[in-house]
Design a protein around this motif. Structure first.
Motif: not given
Length: 89
Positions: A59-75
């Motif tokens: 979906g649009p970028p606003a829906t990406f948070a659930d995938l990105l937020t748990p990641l601790r690795s900046p890369g």
């Protein structure tokens, strides 16, 4: 970061294949000296996320948070964020 010169850098690359021959590409260069991140950490965190993406509509970028937020690795966050934005666009 301009604290030293280098001739080479390791990169984490991610390709997300979507429908109708669309694809999203992302790249990041984890740098242990800058933020403690490593290529191994980025790859390890990406594996389960990539599995969660199988068959999922992007979906649009606003829906990406659930995938990105748990990641601790900046890369891992960077490469996934870029690939998702590229695929969505």
């Amino acid at each position: 970061v301009a604290n030293h010169a280098t001739d080479a850098a390791g990169m984490v690359l991610l390709r997300l294949d979507g429908e109708r021959a669309c694809l999203g590409l992302g790249a990041a260069t984890p740098e242990p000296e800058v933020n403690g991140d490593t290529m191994a950490a980025a790859f390890a965190e990406l594996q389960p996320v990539v599995e969660r993406l199988r068959g999922r509509e992007v979906g649009p970028p606003a829906t990406f948070a659930d995938l990105l937020t748990p990641l601790r690795s900046p890369g891992a966050r960077m490469v996934l964020d870029l690939a998702l934005h590229d695929l969505w666009a």
